[in-house]
Design a protein around this motif. Structure first.
Motif, PDB file in Angstrom:
ATOM      1  N   PHE A 149      -1.247  -5.235  -6.175  1.00 58.89           N
ATOM      2  CA  PHE A 149      -2.679  -5.536  -6.160  1.00 58.89           C
ATOM      3  C   PHE A 149      -3.125  -5.750  -4.719  1.00 58.89           C
ATOM      4  CE2 PHE A 149      -0.723  -9.658  -5.941  1.00 58.89           C
ATOM      5  CZ  PHE A 149      -1.591 -10.433  -5.186  1.00 58.89           C
ATOM      6  N   GLY A 150      -4.445  -5.764  -4.524  1.00 60.81           N
ATOM      7  CA  GLY A 150      -5.019  -6.050  -3.218  1.00 60.81           C
ATOM      8  C   GLY A 150      -5.680  -7.410  -3.198  1.00 60.81           C
ATOM      9  N   PHE A 151      -5.289  -8.261  -2.253  1.00 61.09           N
ATOM     10  CA  PHE A 151      -5.892  -9.594  -2.148  1.00 61.09           C
ATOM     11  C   PHE A 151      -7.396  -9.500  -1.921  1.00 61.09           C
ATOM     12  CE2 PHE A 151      -1.502 -10.898  -1.228  1.00 61.09           C
ATOM     13  CZ  PHE A 151      -1.425 -12.089  -1.935  1.00 61.09           C
ATOM     14  N   ALA A 152      -7.844  -8.462  -1.210  1.00 61.08           N
ATOM     15  CA  ALA A 152      -9.267  -8.327  -0.912  1.00 61.08           C
ATOM     16  C   ALA A 152     -10.087  -8.107  -2.175  1.00 61.08           C
ATOM     17  CB  ALA A 152      -9.498  -7.169   0.058  1.00 61.08           C
ATOM     18  N   ARG A 153      -9.423  -7.716  -3.263  1.00 60.90           N
ATOM     19  CA  ARG A 153     -10.140  -7.473  -4.520  1.00 60.90           C
ATOM     20  C   ARG A 153      -9.806  -8.520  -5.577  1.00 60.90           C
ATOM     21  NH1 ARG A 153      -9.118  -2.367  -2.177  1.00 60.90           N
ATOM     22  NH2 ARG A 153     -10.971  -1.065  -2.089  1.00 60.90           N
ATOM     23  N   GLY A 154      -9.221  -9.648  -5.154  1.00 61.35           N
ATOM     24  CA  GLY A 154      -8.972 -10.762  -6.057  1.00 61.35           C
ATOM     25  C   GLY A 154      -7.532 -10.855  -6.520  1.00 61.35           C
ATOM     26  N   GLY A 208       1.355  -8.342  -3.532  1.00 59.08           N
ATOM     27  CA  GLY A 208       0.020  -8.131  -3.001  1.00 59.08           C
ATOM     28  C   GLY A 208       0.025  -7.728  -1.540  1.00 59.08           C
ATOM     29  N   CYS A 209      -0.954  -6.943  -1.157  1.00 60.31           N
ATOM     30  CA  CYS A 209      -1.247  -6.678   0.253  1.00 60.31           C
ATOM     31  C   CYS A 209      -2.766  -6.694   0.379  1.00 60.31           C
ATOM     32  CB  CYS A 209      -0.617  -5.375   0.738  1.00 60.31           C
ATOM     33  SG  CYS A 209      -1.184  -3.881  -0.107  1.00 60.31           S
ATOM     34  N   THR A 210      -3.310  -6.205   1.450  1.00 60.45           N
ATOM     35  CA  THR A 210      -4.745  -6.346   1.656  1.00 60.45           C
ATOM     36  C   THR A 210      -5.556  -5.500   0.685  1.00 60.45           C
ATOM     37  OG1 THR A 210      -4.347  -6.798   3.986  1.00 60.45           O
ATOM     38  CG2 THR A 210      -6.597  -6.244   3.357  1.00 60.45           C
ATOM     39  N   GLY A 211      -5.319  -4.198   0.706  1.00 63.25           N
ATOM     40  CA  GLY A 211      -6.110  -3.314  -0.145  1.00 63.25           C
ATOM     41  C   GLY A 211      -5.441  -2.912  -1.439  1.00 63.25           C
ATOM     42  N   GLY A 212      -4.129  -3.165  -1.552  1.00 63.53           N
ATOM     43  CA  GLY A 212      -3.418  -2.830  -2.776  1.00 63.53           C
ATOM     44  C   GLY A 212      -3.050  -1.367  -2.913  1.00 63.53           C
ATOM     45  N   ARG A 213      -2.872  -0.667  -1.765  1.00 61.63           N
ATOM     46  CA  ARG A 213      -2.598   0.767  -1.836  1.00 61.63           C
ATOM     47  C   ARG A 213      -1.294   1.170  -1.135  1.00 61.63           C
ATOM     48  NH1 ARG A 213      -5.346   4.178   0.505  1.00 61.63           N
ATOM     49  NH2 ARG A 213      -5.530   5.758  -1.136  1.00 61.63           N
TER      50      ARG A 213
END
Length: 299
Positions: A174-179, A253-258
């Motif tokens: 998942f991306g932390f920036a998106r929750g 998790g990372c920033t964008g989740g990609r």
């Protein structure tokens, strides 16, 4: 020893998704009964155990069920869970008050405990009533941030292929920036690694692509910390099972989740398979568009 009978008690806040969960379980081969009278629970269990059919049984009930008394239900569940021929679990479907109120207002349905008052009054009364069951439940599913389809997917991931005695494992990115993922048991933050997003030739690729995988394998700190996390999980998973936990969701998790989280989740799922587990793998934000604005929201 004969096969243990699997019984799941499914309850939770009205409007949170109990009926959806029961329908998916039924689709997966469970026998599902909703709004079952609590006074008949013990006789039903005796009848089921007396037969030879060991089809998993899901029993749904909530505040609308005749004879509903959370304290009594917990007492019955404690007694039943001590039986050697029974594998009993309790699933509690929850949702925050604000989202439940929105759902009731959107559908114009009356909350069963409102009694002529507002939906929020009914929601608060029900939450107080259900607190003993919420504390007792083996599995808490919070649907505040989940669509109906996402809840269905989660139930399928955890109950579709799991056999009696197995530990159901989900590995996700998942991306932390998106929750944050609302249903994760263990969360590992991979943002200590250099971010492939800032490499022009890697930005539009993902952690499923070999150039990104190679970049991360060579990243400072990846291999040694991946090994530490793997060894920790291989130690924890059997301990969770020994304590009666049937399902574990491990999220990276990372920033964008990609990129970083996707590659790590894939590698970890493979490592778990090599050690006898059969994890389900999901990538929540893999299809999200790579944008600098998202990457800049967090480190």
């Amino acid at each position: 020893m004969s096969e243990r009978q699997k019984i799941m008690l499914v309850t939770g806040m009205s409007g949170a998704g109990k009926t959806t969960s029961l329908r998916v379980l039924e689709d997966l081969g469970w026998e599902a009964i909703d709004n079952f009278p609590i006074r008949l629970l013990r006789p039903l269990v005796r009848e089921v155990l007396a037969g030879e059919d060991r089809t998993p049984l899901a029993i749904g009930f909530d505040a609308r069920t005749r004879g509903f008394a959370p304290g009594a239900i917990v007492s019955i569940a404690k007694t039943l869970s001590e039986r050697d021929d029974l594998e009993l679990t309790t699933q509690f479907i929850d949702c925050n008050n604000t989202e439940l109120e929105r759902r009731y207002n959107e559908t114009r349905r009356r909350h069963p405990l409102a009694n002529g008052r507002t939906a929020m009054d009914g929601i608060r009364a029900e939450r107080d009533l259900l607190e003993p069951l919420r504390r007792w439940a083996d599995m808490l599913i919070d649907t505040s941030e989940l669509s109906s389809n996402e809840l269905q997917q989660f139930v399928r991931q955890n109950f579709e292929t799991q056999n009696a005695g197995e530990l159901g494992v989900t590995v996700s990115s998942f991306g932390f920036a998106r929750g944050m993922p609302p249903l994760a048991d263990l969360v590992f933050d991979m943002r200590f690694l250099d971010n492939p997003h800032w490499e022009d030739d890697l930005r539009e690729q993902t952690g499923l692509d070999e150039p990104v995988a190679k970049y991360l394998r060579q990243a400072d700190g990846f291999e040694e910390n991946f090994t530490r996390i793997r060894d920790l999980l291989l130690d924890l998973l059997p301990r969770y099972r020994a304590q009666g936990k049937s399902y574990v969701h491990i999220a990276f998790g990372c920033t964008g989740g990609r990129h970083r989280s996707v590659y790590t989740a894939q590698r970890m799922a493979q490592a778990l398979r090599e050690n006898g587990y059969a994890p389900t793998v999901t990538h929540r934000n893999l299809a999200s568009r790579a944008t600098d604005s998202v990457e800049l929201q967090t480190a």
